[in-house]
Design a protein around this motif. Sequence first.
Motif, short mmCIF file in Angstrom:
data_model
loop_
_atom_site.label_atom_id
_atom_site.label_comp_id
_atom_site.label_asym_id
_atom_site.label_seq_id
_atom_site.Cartn_x
_atom_site.Cartn_y
_atom_site.Cartn_z
N TYR A 33 41.06 19.24 -28.72
CA TYR A 33 40.43 18.40 -27.71
C TYR A 33 39.32 17.58 -28.34
CZ TYR A 33 42.45 21.72 -24.31
OH TYR A 33 43.29 22.52 -23.57
N TYR A 35 35.87 15.51 -27.02
CA TYR A 35 34.93 15.24 -25.94
C TYR A 35 33.83 14.33 -26.44
CZ TYR A 35 36.97 19.16 -23.32
OH TYR A 35 37.83 20.00 -22.65
N GLN A 37 29.68 13.43 -25.65
CA GLN A 37 28.49 13.90 -24.96
C GLN A 37 27.33 12.95 -25.23
OE1 GLN A 37 26.84 17.77 -26.11
NE2 GLN A 37 26.21 18.15 -24.00
N GLY A 40 21.64 14.59 -23.39
CA GLY A 40 21.24 15.31 -22.19
C GLY A 40 22.29 15.37 -21.10
N GLN A 41 23.50 14.94 -21.41
CA GLN A 41 24.56 14.90 -20.40
C GLN A 41 25.61 15.98 -20.65
OE1 GLN A 41 24.27 12.65 -17.77
NE2 GLN A 41 22.28 12.39 -18.78
N GLY A 42 26.58 16.03 -19.73
CA GLY A 42 27.69 16.96 -19.88
C GLY A 42 28.74 16.42 -20.83
N LEU A 43 29.88 17.12 -20.85
CA LEU A 43 30.97 16.75 -21.75
C LEU A 43 31.99 15.89 -21.02
CD1 LEU A 43 29.68 19.33 -23.09
CD2 LEU A 43 31.93 19.74 -24.05
N PHE A 45 35.63 14.37 -21.17
CA PHE A 45 36.93 14.57 -21.81
C PHE A 45 37.49 13.23 -22.30
CE2 PHE A 45 41.08 16.20 -22.59
CZ PHE A 45 41.98 15.24 -22.11
N LEU A 91 32.48 15.49 -29.88
CA LEU A 91 32.76 16.89 -30.16
C LEU A 91 34.26 17.12 -30.19
CD1 LEU A 91 30.15 18.50 -27.73
CD2 LEU A 91 30.13 18.72 -30.20
N LEU A 102 37.82 27.68 -26.14
CA LEU A 102 37.65 26.58 -27.06
C LEU A 102 36.63 26.94 -28.11
CD1 LEU A 102 37.48 23.41 -24.78
CD2 LEU A 102 39.34 24.08 -26.31
N PHE A 104 34.28 25.01 -30.80
CA PHE A 104 33.79 23.67 -31.02
C PHE A 104 33.30 23.47 -32.45
CE2 PHE A 104 33.54 21.46 -26.95
CZ PHE A 104 33.80 22.49 -26.07
N ASN A 106 30.60 21.09 -34.83
CA ASN A 106 29.19 20.73 -34.64
C ASN A 106 28.99 19.29 -34.20
OD1 ASN A 106 28.16 23.27 -35.23
ND2 ASN A 106 28.13 22.87 -37.42
N TYR B 37 29.74 28.39 -21.54
CA TYR B 37 29.30 28.05 -22.88
C TYR B 37 27.79 27.83 -22.87
CZ TYR B 37 34.08 27.37 -24.49
OH TYR B 37 35.38 27.57 -24.85
N GLU B 44 25.20 23.00 -31.04
CA GLU B 44 26.48 23.71 -31.12
C GLU B 44 26.86 24.27 -29.76
OE1 GLU B 44 23.73 26.75 -33.26
OE2 GLU B 44 25.78 27.51 -33.40
N MET B 45 28.14 24.37 -29.50
CA MET B 45 28.66 24.94 -28.26
C MET B 45 29.13 26.35 -28.56
SD MET B 45 28.64 22.86 -25.57
CE MET B 45 30.06 23.16 -24.52
N PHE B 91 26.95 25.52 -19.78
CA PHE B 91 28.05 24.78 -19.16
C PHE B 91 29.11 25.74 -18.64
CE2 PHE B 91 26.90 20.50 -20.16
CZ PHE B 91 26.17 20.57 -21.35
N PHE B 100 40.60 21.60 -20.14
CA PHE B 100 39.31 22.19 -19.82
C PHE B 100 38.46 21.15 -19.09
CE2 PHE B 100 38.93 26.29 -21.97
CZ PHE B 100 40.04 26.28 -22.79
N PHE B 102 34.61 20.53 -17.59
CA PHE B 102 33.25 21.04 -17.74
C PHE B 102 32.35 20.55 -16.61
CE2 PHE B 102 32.96 23.18 -21.83
CZ PHE B 102 34.17 22.83 -22.42
N GLY B 103 31.41 21.40 -16.22
CA GLY B 103 30.36 20.99 -15.31
C GLY B 103 29.30 20.20 -16.05
N SER B 104 28.31 19.73 -15.31
CA SER B 104 27.26 18.87 -15.89
C SER B 104 26.17 19.68 -16.58
CB SER B 104 26.65 17.99 -14.81
OG SER B 104 26.16 18.80 -13.76
#
Lengths: 113, 112
Positions: A33, A35, A37, A40-43, A45, A91, A102, A104, A106, B37, B44-45, B91, B100, B102-104
């Motif tokens: 996958y 992504y 980012q 300060g935000q989410g991921l 897709f 990512l 998943l 990830f 770096n 996560y 890093e996640m 997350f 997948f 993901f939320g915010s």
Amino acid sequence: GAGVSQSPSNKVTEKGKDVELRCDPISGHTALYWYRQSLGQGLEFLIYFQGNSAPDKSGLPSDRFSAERTGGSVSTLTIQRTQQEDSAVYLCASSFTGVSPLHFGNGTRLTVT
Amino acid sequence: AQKITQTQPGMFVQEKEAVTLDCTYDTSDQSYGLFWYKQPSSGEMIFLIYQGSYDEQNATEGRYSLNFQKARKSANLVISASQLGDSAMYFCAVYNFNKFYFGSGTKLNVKP
């Protein structure tokens, strides 16, 4: 064993240039996958690979974005004619098929000036 | 697309206390996976915990537990005995239809 490896870790490019981001997944992971980012935000897709095929490209923001995966392993995300709004951390993550966590990398921090 | 909602953009907790991070989702499927996560400031996640939609017991991993309420479509993360190193973004994610979501995220700050 090695984790997910992404290169470069940082990339600064001028607006209008093309960039290639590389992801080397964990050996044996068939799902991969990408992504994005923003700070300060989410991921967000982008795209999903199962083996070498991409059943879901729905997240690619525009036709300037493309990705491929070869040999069921390494994947490359290419952004053509970069724009400042492309600046973000990209990512990559991989997993076994099905419901498995998943893993990830770096990330690659892309800055478009 | 699936919608994952984390209603708490930021939270504070005192060191050594427990904290609950909320997550709700809206999948119509019966078979899915729930994940949490952690993302420290380093970026890093880190995978924390997994719950399958058919699992009857709530998942636990050390100080992490997942409060799964299937009928409410809720998968809250509980961190017991918070530590300063728990300060990070968290997350929630749902695996459904081969993807997948993901939320915010929730930013947790642990106070000494």
